[in-house]
Design a protein around this motif. Structure first.
Motif, PDB file in Angstrom:
ATOM      1  N   LEU A  43      54.321  54.845  31.985  1.00  0.00           N
ATOM      2  CA  LEU A  43      55.253  53.744  31.727  1.00  0.00           C
ATOM      3  C   LEU A  43      54.511  52.463  31.366  1.00  0.00           C
ATOM      4  O   LEU A  43      54.868  51.764  30.409  1.00  0.00           O
ATOM      5  CB  LEU A  43      56.145  53.518  32.950  1.00  0.00           C
ATOM      6  N   GLN A  44      53.470  52.141  32.121  1.00  0.00           N
ATOM      7  CA  GLN A  44      52.712  50.919  31.839  1.00  0.00           C
ATOM      8  C   GLN A  44      51.940  51.027  30.531  1.00  0.00           C
ATOM      9  O   GLN A  44      51.794  50.034  29.806  1.00  0.00           O
ATOM     10  CB  GLN A  44      51.747  50.624  32.998  1.00  0.00           C
ATOM     11  N   SER A  45      51.442  52.218  30.211  1.00  0.00           N
ATOM     12  CA  SER A  45      50.706  52.398  28.959  1.00  0.00           C
ATOM     13  C   SER A  45      51.594  52.176  27.750  1.00  0.00           C
ATOM     14  O   SER A  45      51.165  51.621  26.729  1.00  0.00           O
ATOM     15  CB  SER A  45      50.095  53.811  28.908  1.00  0.00           C
ATOM     16  N   TRP A 101      47.720  54.053  19.735  1.00  0.00           N
ATOM     17  CA  TRP A 101      48.535  55.151  19.192  1.00  0.00           C
ATOM     18  C   TRP A 101      49.981  54.679  19.141  1.00  0.00           C
ATOM     19  O   TRP A 101      50.443  53.951  20.014  1.00  0.00           O
ATOM     20  CB  TRP A 101      48.417  56.378  20.085  1.00  0.00           C
ATOM     21  N   SER A 102      50.694  55.065  18.103  1.00  0.00           N
ATOM     22  CA  SER A 102      52.096  54.660  17.978  1.00  0.00           C
ATOM     23  C   SER A 102      52.901  55.765  17.307  1.00  0.00           C
ATOM     24  O   SER A 102      52.374  56.536  16.487  1.00  0.00           O
ATOM     25  CB  SER A 102      52.214  53.362  17.171  1.00  0.00           C
ATOM     26  N   GLN A 128      45.768  49.148  24.337  1.00  0.00           N
ATOM     27  CA  GLN A 128      44.570  49.075  25.157  1.00  0.00           C
ATOM     28  C   GLN A 128      44.815  48.259  26.421  1.00  0.00           C
ATOM     29  O   GLN A 128      44.359  48.608  27.509  1.00  0.00           O
ATOM     30  CB  GLN A 128      43.425  48.450  24.361  1.00  0.00           C
ATOM     31  N   GLU A 129      45.581  47.173  26.264  1.00  0.00           N
ATOM     32  CA  GLU A 129      45.907  46.334  27.431  1.00  0.00           C
ATOM     33  C   GLU A 129      46.726  47.113  28.449  1.00  0.00           C
ATOM     34  O   GLU A 129      46.547  46.957  29.664  1.00  0.00           O
ATOM     35  CB  GLU A 129      46.664  45.085  26.990  1.00  0.00           C
ATOM     36  N   GLY A 130      47.628  47.963  27.948  1.00  0.00           N
ATOM     37  CA  GLY A 130      48.435  48.790  28.841  1.00  0.00           C
ATOM     38  C   GLY A 130      47.597  49.811  29.585  1.00  0.00           C
ATOM     39  O   GLY A 130      47.811  50.061  30.777  1.00  0.00           O
ATOM     40  N   ILE A 131      46.615  50.413  28.890  1.00  0.00           N
ATOM     41  CA  ILE A 131      45.715  51.374  29.527  1.00  0.00           C
ATOM     42  C   ILE A 131      44.904  50.699  30.632  1.00  0.00           C
ATOM     43  O   ILE A 131      44.782  51.220  31.750  1.00  0.00           O
ATOM     44  CB  ILE A 131      44.775  51.999  28.485  1.00  0.00           C
ATOM     45  N   ASN A 132      44.361  49.518  30.319  1.00  0.00           N
ATOM     46  CA  ASN A 132      43.554  48.796  31.316  1.00  0.00           C
ATOM     47  C   ASN A 132      44.384  48.434  32.542  1.00  0.00           C
ATOM     48  O   ASN A 132      43.938  48.604  33.684  1.00  0.00           O
ATOM     49  CB  ASN A 132      42.963  47.533  30.696  1.00  0.00           C
ATOM     50  N   PHE A 133      45.599  47.911  32.307  1.00  0.00           N
ATOM     51  CA  PHE A 133      46.460  47.545  33.432  1.00  0.00           C
ATOM     52  C   PHE A 133      46.884  48.786  34.224  1.00  0.00           C
ATOM     53  O   PHE A 133      46.953  48.750  35.452  1.00  0.00           O
ATOM     54  CB  PHE A 133      47.695  46.793  32.922  1.00  0.00           C
TER      55      PHE A 133
END
Length: 249
Positions: A74-76, A86-87, A95-100
């Motif tokens: 969900l966060q990614s 990826w879209s 990338q920000e979503g992966i890090n968070f």
């Protein structure tokens, strides 16, 4: 010489809690997520030494991992950011979503693993007695122990009911639909037996003068040992060292 597993299990409940609390708190203090992801591995090693590996792994795999995976996905997908990895259509992984997601799920997994480990290596009766010795009301400790024991008790009762149905020729194993058909009729005797056991517990408590306003005694004996004092001293030293490194160095 005392075996390592027996040494862990024989520690005082509050000593085990301090250790679990340290495992829960340090991931929140230390930056990054690598240490947080190492906490479940450390808990697994301790569970292996204490002989609680199967129960620990079952709770983590069936309880924690699905929640962590769901939160990560969900966060990614929905965490705001500009670096798109990826879209597809309206969905995109940033990338920000992966890090968070890595930061958040690592903390959840670390805290959850520490809690699971604590309750695997600590008996509920020992914890309740330790709280009573600390001055907590017996009523409060009884509510705590009852709340923690209710799920295992109901699970065992459900297994007994399902076994009884199986001996009567009811099909309880197979596909999901077959198991659901066997599970739904078992709810009524499960609920009725829960009410009956609650009434029996109330009668038992009254017969033992649980509500009497006198000083309570217990046959359950707990005592802190030298090992507890040594472990607590080590935990305090480790915690203070982490605080000094994090905020001053």
């Amino acid at each position: 010489m005392e075996r390592p597993g027996k040494f862990i299990l024989n520690l005082y409940p509050t000593t085990k809690f301090l250790f679990a609390f340290l495992l829960m708190l340090t991931p929140l203090l230390l930056p990054g997520y690598l240490y947080s992801y190492m906490v479940p591995v450390l808990c697994l090693v301790i569970a292996l030494i204490a002989g609680k590996t199967k129960l620990y792994v079952n709770f983590v795999l069936k309880g924690l991992i699905p929640i962590v995976v769901m939160i990560f996905l969900l966060q990614s997908f929905f965490y705001p950011g500009d670096t798109i990895l990826w879209s597809w259509s309206i969905f995109s992984i940033k990338q920000e979503g992966i890090n968070f997601s890595l930061q958040l799920t690592s903390k959840i997994l670390a805290v959850g693993s520490a809690i699971v480990l604590f309750f695997q290596i600590t008996k509920i009766n020992d914890l309740s007695r330790a709280l009573e010795l600390m001055g907590v009301s017996p009523h409060a400790t009884y509510v705590l122990s009852s709340a923690l024991n209710i799920i295992p008790e109901m699970r065992l009762q459900l297994l007994r009911i399902m076994d009884a149905q199986k001996t009567r020729g009811v099909e309880t194993e197979g596909s999901l639909s077959i198991r659901m058909k066997a599970f739904v009729p078992a709810l009524t005797p499960l609920i009725l037996s829960s009410f009956s056991s609650t009434d029996e517990k109330a009668v038992t408590l009254e017969s033992r003068a649980f509500t009497a306003r006198t000083k309570k005694t217990s046959l359950h004996h707990l005592e802190k040992t030298k090992s507890d004092h040594v472990v607590r001293a080590v935990l305090v030293i480790v915690f203070v060292s982490i605080l000094i490194w994090r905020f001053f160095l």
